[in-house]
Design an enzyme around this catalytic site. Structure first.
Site, PDB file in Angstrom:
ATOM      1  N   ASP A 102       0.765  -1.195  -0.023  1.00 27.75           N
ATOM      2  CA  ASP A 102       0.040  -0.033  -0.107  1.00 27.75           C
ATOM      3  C   ASP A 102       0.742   1.467  -0.139  1.00 27.75           C
ATOM      4  O   ASP A 102       0.293   2.397   0.498  1.00 27.75           O
ATOM      5  CB  ASP A 102      -0.711   0.087   1.194  1.00 27.75           C
ATOM      6  CG  ASP A 102      -0.031  -0.172   2.740  1.00 27.75           C
ATOM      7  OD1 ASP A 102       1.256   0.004   2.671  1.00 27.75           O
ATOM      8  OD2 ASP A 102      -0.679  -0.503   3.487  1.00 27.75           O
ATOM      9  N   GLU A 124      -0.043  -8.851  -1.634  1.00 30.63           N
ATOM     10  CA  GLU A 124      -0.847  -8.367  -0.446  1.00 30.63           C
ATOM     11  C   GLU A 124      -1.827  -7.483  -1.242  1.00 30.63           C
ATOM     12  O   GLU A 124      -2.193  -6.353  -0.772  1.00 30.63           O
ATOM     13  CB  GLU A 124       0.151  -7.513   0.326  1.00 30.63           C
ATOM     14  CG  GLU A 124      -0.482  -7.386   1.669  1.00 30.63           C
ATOM     15  CD  GLU A 124       0.319  -6.631   2.869  1.00 30.63           C
ATOM     16  OE1 GLU A 124       0.274  -5.493   2.798  1.00 30.63           O
ATOM     17  OE2 GLU A 124       1.169  -7.440   3.585  1.00 30.63           O
ATOM     18  N   GLU A 138      -2.660   5.238   2.509  1.00 34.57           N
ATOM     19  CA  GLU A 138      -2.424   3.665   2.113  1.00 34.57           C
ATOM     20  C   GLU A 138      -3.546   3.268   1.638  1.00 34.57           C
ATOM     21  O   GLU A 138      -3.432   2.257   0.681  1.00 34.57           O
ATOM     22  CB  GLU A 138      -1.691   2.816   3.289  1.00 34.57           C
ATOM     23  CG  GLU A 138      -0.206   3.291   3.500  1.00 34.57           C
ATOM     24  CD  GLU A 138      -0.288   4.522   4.231  1.00 34.57           C
ATOM     25  OE1 GLU A 138      -1.095   4.912   4.740  1.00 34.57           O
ATOM     26  OE2 GLU A 138       1.159   4.797   4.854  1.00 34.57           O
ATOM     27  N   HIS A 209       3.986   5.058  13.755  1.00 35.06           N
ATOM     28  CA  HIS A 209       4.707   5.899  12.669  1.00 35.06           C
ATOM     29  C   HIS A 209       3.431   6.500  11.829  1.00 35.06           C
ATOM     30  O   HIS A 209       3.639   7.464  10.855  1.00 35.06           O
ATOM     31  CB  HIS A 209       5.727   5.155  11.862  1.00 35.06           C
ATOM     32  CG  HIS A 209       5.098   4.309  11.162  1.00 35.06           C
ATOM     33  ND1 HIS A 209       4.646   4.324   9.706  1.00 35.06           N
ATOM     34  CD2 HIS A 209       4.944   2.879  11.130  1.00 35.06           C
ATOM     35  CE1 HIS A 209       4.179   3.183   9.345  1.00 35.06           C
ATOM     36  NE2 HIS A 209       4.592   2.265   9.883  1.00 35.06           N
ATOM     37  N   ARG A 211       0.803   8.249   9.612  1.00 37.54           N
ATOM     38  CA  ARG A 211       0.433   9.760   9.147  1.00 37.54           C
ATOM     39  C   ARG A 211      -0.647  10.294   9.972  1.00 37.54           C
ATOM     40  O   ARG A 211      -0.692  11.237  10.777  1.00 37.54           O
ATOM     41  CB  ARG A 211       0.263  10.048   8.132  1.00 37.54           C
ATOM     42  CG  ARG A 211       1.613  10.278   7.154  1.00 37.54           C
ATOM     43  CD  ARG A 211       1.232  10.613   5.559  1.00 37.54           C
ATOM     44  NE  ARG A 211       2.406  10.958   5.127  1.00 37.54           N
ATOM     45  CZ  ARG A 211       3.285  10.004   4.679  1.00 37.54           C
ATOM     46  NH1 ARG A 211       3.071   8.868   4.996  1.00 37.54           N
ATOM     47  NH2 ARG A 211       4.541  10.439   3.862  1.00 37.54           N
ATOM     48  N   HIS A 242      10.976   4.958  14.598  1.00 41.00           N
ATOM     49  CA  HIS A 242      10.777   5.124  13.087  1.00 41.00           C
ATOM     50  C   HIS A 242      11.463   6.278  12.622  1.00 41.00           C
ATOM     51  O   HIS A 242      11.920   7.322  13.420  1.00 41.00           O
ATOM     52  CB  HIS A 242       9.456   5.411  12.523  1.00 41.00           C
ATOM     53  CG  HIS A 242       9.149   5.236  11.090  1.00 41.00           C
ATOM     54  ND1 HIS A 242       9.335   6.183  10.466  1.00 41.00           N
ATOM     55  CD2 HIS A 242       8.640   4.221  10.552  1.00 41.00           C
ATOM     56  CE1 HIS A 242       9.119   5.735   8.899  1.00 41.00           C
ATOM     57  NE2 HIS A 242       8.478   4.626   9.052  1.00 41.00           N
TER      58      HIS A 242
HETATM   59  C1  UD1 Z   1       6.120   4.667   4.449  1.00 37.06           C
HETATM   60  C2  UD1 Z   1       4.333   4.271   3.659  1.00 37.06           C
HETATM   61  C3  UD1 Z   1       3.810   3.454   4.523  1.00 37.06           C
HETATM   62  C4  UD1 Z   1       4.694   2.237   5.179  1.00 37.06           C
HETATM   63  C5  UD1 Z   1       5.652   2.833   5.847  1.00 37.06           C
HETATM   64  C6  UD1 Z   1       6.617   1.796   6.357  1.00 37.06           C
HETATM   65  C7  UD1 Z   1       3.417   5.614   1.994  1.00 37.06           C
HETATM   66  C8  UD1 Z   1       2.717   6.653   1.893  1.00 37.06           C
HETATM   67  N1  UD1 Z   1       3.786   5.546   3.355  1.00 37.06           N
HETATM   68  O1  UD1 Z   1       5.514   5.724   5.223  1.00 37.06           O
HETATM   69  O2  UD1 Z   1       2.913   2.753   3.780  1.00 37.06           O
HETATM   70  O3  UD1 Z   1       3.720   1.730   6.198  1.00 37.06           O
HETATM   71  O4  UD1 Z   1       6.560   3.763   4.973  1.00 37.06           O
HETATM   72  O5  UD1 Z   1       7.711   2.296   7.346  1.00 37.06           O
HETATM   73  O6  UD1 Z   1       4.325   5.226   0.933  1.00 37.06           O
HETATM   74  N2  UD1 Z   1      13.138   8.434   6.805  1.00 37.06           N
HETATM   75  C9  UD1 Z   1      14.589   8.403   7.070  1.00 37.06           C
HETATM   76  N3  UD1 Z   1      15.137   7.301   6.713  1.00 37.06           N
HETATM   77  C10 UD1 Z   1      14.605   6.100   6.374  1.00 37.06           C
HETATM   78  C11 UD1 Z   1      13.077   6.281   5.967  1.00 37.06           C
HETATM   79  C12 UD1 Z   1      12.526   7.344   6.353  1.00 37.06           C
HETATM   80  O7  UD1 Z   1      15.337   9.195   7.138  1.00 37.06           O
HETATM   81  O8  UD1 Z   1      15.123   4.959   6.166  1.00 37.06           O
HETATM   82  C13 UD1 Z   1      12.616   9.980   6.836  1.00 37.06           C
HETATM   83  C14 UD1 Z   1      12.581  10.901   5.976  1.00 37.06           C
HETATM   84  O9  UD1 Z   1      12.982  12.043   6.393  1.00 37.06           O
HETATM   85  C15 UD1 Z   1      11.557  10.762   4.820  1.00 37.06           C
HETATM   86  C16 UD1 Z   1      10.571  10.485   5.962  1.00 37.06           C
HETATM   87  O10 UD1 Z   1      11.364   9.506   7.155  1.00 37.06           O
HETATM   88  O11 UD1 Z   1      11.235  11.845   4.271  1.00 37.06           O
HETATM   89  C17 UD1 Z   1       9.293   9.840   5.637  1.00 37.06           C
HETATM   90  O12 UD1 Z   1       9.005   8.631   5.127  1.00 37.06           O
HETATM   91  P1  UD1 Z   1       7.886   8.254   3.909  1.00 37.06           P
HETATM   92  O13 UD1 Z   1       8.315   7.285   3.203  1.00 37.06           O
HETATM   93  O14 UD1 Z   1       7.560   9.539   3.383  1.00 37.06           O
HETATM   94  O15 UD1 Z   1       6.739   7.861   4.942  1.00 37.06           O
HETATM   95  P2  UD1 Z   1       6.655   6.846   6.009  1.00 37.06           P
HETATM   96  O16 UD1 Z   1       5.864   7.438   7.181  1.00 37.06           O
HETATM   97  O17 UD1 Z   1       7.851   6.160   6.207  1.00 37.06           O
HETATM   98  N1  UDP Z   2      10.302  -3.655  11.940  1.00 35.92           N
HETATM   99  C1  UDP Z   2      11.688  -4.032  12.126  1.00 35.92           C
HETATM  100  N2  UDP Z   2      12.546  -3.034  13.025  1.00 35.92           N
HETATM  101  C2  UDP Z   2      11.926  -2.214  13.697  1.00 35.92           C
HETATM  102  C3  UDP Z   2      10.385  -2.059  13.693  1.00 35.92           C
HETATM  103  C4  UDP Z   2       9.670  -2.956  12.762  1.00 35.92           C
HETATM  104  O1  UDP Z   2      12.296  -4.775  11.399  1.00 35.92           O
HETATM  105  O2  UDP Z   2      12.704  -1.454  14.436  1.00 35.92           O
HETATM  106  C5  UDP Z   2       9.599  -4.775  10.900  1.00 35.92           C
HETATM  107  C6  UDP Z   2       8.430  -5.155  11.676  1.00 35.92           C
HETATM  108  O3  UDP Z   2       8.635  -6.430  11.860  1.00 35.92           O
HETATM  109  C7  UDP Z   2       7.472  -5.383  10.367  1.00 35.92           C
HETATM  110  C8  UDP Z   2       7.887  -4.118   9.599  1.00 35.92           C
HETATM  111  O4  UDP Z   2       9.227  -3.758   9.867  1.00 35.92           O
HETATM  112  O5  UDP Z   2       7.954  -6.438   9.515  1.00 35.92           O
HETATM  113  C9  UDP Z   2       6.732  -3.136   9.898  1.00 35.92           C
HETATM  114  O6  UDP Z   2       7.219  -1.975   9.453  1.00 35.92           O
HETATM  115  P1  UDP Z   2       6.471  -0.609   9.504  1.00 35.92           P
HETATM  116  O7  UDP Z   2       5.559  -0.721  10.718  1.00 35.92           O
HETATM  117  O8  UDP Z   2       7.400   0.490   9.423  1.00 35.92           O
HETATM  118  O9  UDP Z   2       5.274  -0.581   8.289  1.00 35.92           O
HETATM  119  P2  UDP Z   2       4.114  -1.176   8.124  1.00 35.92           P
HETATM  120  O10 UDP Z   2       3.937  -2.495   8.520  1.00 35.92           O
HETATM  121  O11 UDP Z   2       3.201  -0.222   8.946  1.00 35.92           O
HETATM  122  O12 UDP Z   2       3.550  -0.837   6.763  1.00 35.92           O
END
Ligand code: UD1
Ligand code: UDP
Length: 372
Positions: A102, A124, A138, A209, A211, A242
């Site tokens: 998603d 999925e 999502e 985490h 939104r 996160h």
């Molecule tokens: C995204 C996904 C969500 C998923 C989640 C998993 C979308 C809309 N959302 O949301 O579906 O559940 O990831 O974690 O696609 N950042 C870092 N390093 C990283 C990752 C993120 O610094 O490795 C920071 C950056 O500032 C980045 C911000 O996090 O701009 C947001 O990341 P983003 O992918 O926009 O949103 P998530 O909330 O992570």
């Molecule tokens: N996870 C991880 N390390 C962490 C937190 C989560 O490996 O510190 C794993 C968790 O087991 C799961 C996935 O990350 O498989 C979930 O990711 P997240 O919660 O970011 O996204 P979502 O599942 O909500 O899309």
């Protein structure tokens, strides 16, 4: 569809941590099978968290678009992934493009495939909360991705029913189980004792985490944590943060400096699995954690108002508490104070898969592209 000899060219696209974990078993299986020429294309929507998750499985992307920016917008991710995946597909034509779940990466990559008439497989597929604002964005991402895809790998019968009800998929819908259970079992089979956390004080694992939780809801969740720490002397919280700075700012401000609260960077997957196993219960708004907690038979308080995984609620492997301070505390107190209730989670059935989703998906793809 009939292929005229040669290998089946399949590209798996991943952008974020959960996609990495859930697509890794599939990428490994496709790369192992001589019928396929398998590529892994990373959008880099997440930078460090994506590579961290892939590294555990020993998988490296063939290409990485590295689209991530600090505090990025959804518009930026959408445009950068659409153009990046499109250019990559023009240079590397594929028989099938596999996207997952998603995320904005999944939707934009599916659109790039669709624009080139490259068949898209959605892993999925079919999850629905039936509320476009939860989880945001999502719910829209997965519904739109389902519209664009030709193959729908639904993790549960309910997900397949959701697709049929929307008139999507027809014969292209397959119930396979969720590949996260494959990833979890793969990891458990390789866990050595050093990766298991020592027994000791009661521990609650917390991740958040989404939104729709940013701001007030996250503050409510943290307020509940403060109340629980006061009531249960000796209780500890482990909070892997996160990388999203919006999330970090709120949680560290609300709980920083508190005794018995440990913040960590995102944990390596085996360490996170160990932490889930070690905890008395888990509090999370994550999607993947709902599936993993259910498979591990670990009580989970779901920090959401609605879930696109209602099977967990029906079978009682998770309890929906939202970001409601009172509800969180009531359910947490029950789990901490009623051993029989807590123990009853061990008897509950996991609806999300049996660890063989990858094998089913690979067989379906192979069958489709080699049938005469
Ligand atoms: C995204 C996904 C969500 C998923 C989640 C998993 C979308 C809309 N959302 O949301 O579906 O559940 O990831 O974690 O696609 N950042 C870092 N390093 C990283 C990752 C993120 O610094 O490795 C920071 C950056 O500032 C980045 C911000 O996090 O701009 C947001 O990341 P983003 O992918 O926009 O949103 P998530 O909330 O992570
Ligand atoms: N996870 C991880 N390390 C962490 C937190 C989560 O490996 O510190 C794993 C968790 O087991 C799961 C996935 O990350 O498989 C979930 O990711 P997240 O919660 O970011 O996204 P979502 O599942 O909500 O899309």
């Amino acid at each position: 569809m009939t292929r005229q000899g040669g290998k089946i060219r399949v590209a798996c696209v991943v952008g974020t941590r959960p996609e990495a974990i859930k697509m890794a078993p599939l990428t490994l299986a496709l790369r192992r099978d001589p019928a396929f020429e398998a590529r892994l294309l990373a959008s880099g929507q997440h930078a460090d968290m994506l590579i961290q998750a892939l590294a555990h499985f020993g998988v490296e992307p063939d290409a990485n678009l590295s689209v991530m920016r600090e505090r990025q917008t959804l518009d930026h991710i959408t445009v950068a992934v659409l153009e990046g995946v499109g250019d990559w597909l023009d240079a590397n034509p594929q028989d099938l493009l596999l996207v997952h779940g998603d995320t904005t990466t999944a939707l934009a990559a599916a659109l790039a495939g669709f624009y080139r008439k490259t068949p898209v497989g959605h892993v999925e597929a079919g999850l629905r909360s039936h509320d476009m604002s939860r989880p945001f964005p999502e719910e829209a991402n997965r519904a739109l991705t389902d519209r664009l895809a030709s193959f729908h790998f639904a993790p549960t019968p309910l997900a397949a029913e959701n697709l049929q009800a929307e008139g999507i998929g027809g014969k292209g819908v397959f119930v396979t189980g969720n590949t996260v259970i494959d990833a979890l079992f793969w990891t458990l089979a390789r866990a050595d004792k050093s990766e298991r956390l020592e027994e000791g004080a009661p521990l609650v694992l917390l991740t958040a985490h989404r939104r729709e939780s940013w701001g007030k809801p996250l503050e409510e969740i943290c307020a509940a944590v403060r109340d629980l720490l006061e009531r249960h002397v000796g209780l500890h919280f482990l909070i892997p943060l996160h990388k999203n700075p919006q999330v970090r700012d709120t949680i560290t401000k609300a709980l920083g400096g508190r005794p018995r609260v440990a913040f960590t960077e995102p944990l390596d997957y085996p360490d996170f699995v160990a932490a889930m196993n070690r905890s008395v219960f888990i509090m999370s708004d994550s999607g993947g954690v709902q599936e993993e907690a259910s498979a591990l038979k670990k009580p989970l308080l779901i920090l959401r108002e609605v879930s696109e995984r209602p099977e967990a609620l029906d079978l009682g492997t998770g309890v929906l508490v939202g970001a409601n301070r009172g509800r969180i505390e009531r359910e947490a107190n029950r789990l901490l104070e009623d051993a029989a209730y807590r123990g009853s989670f061990a008897e509950r059935t996991c609806p999300f898969g049996d660890g063989n989703a990858t094998a089913r998906i690979v067989a379906i793809i192979k069958n489709h592209f080699t049938e005469v």
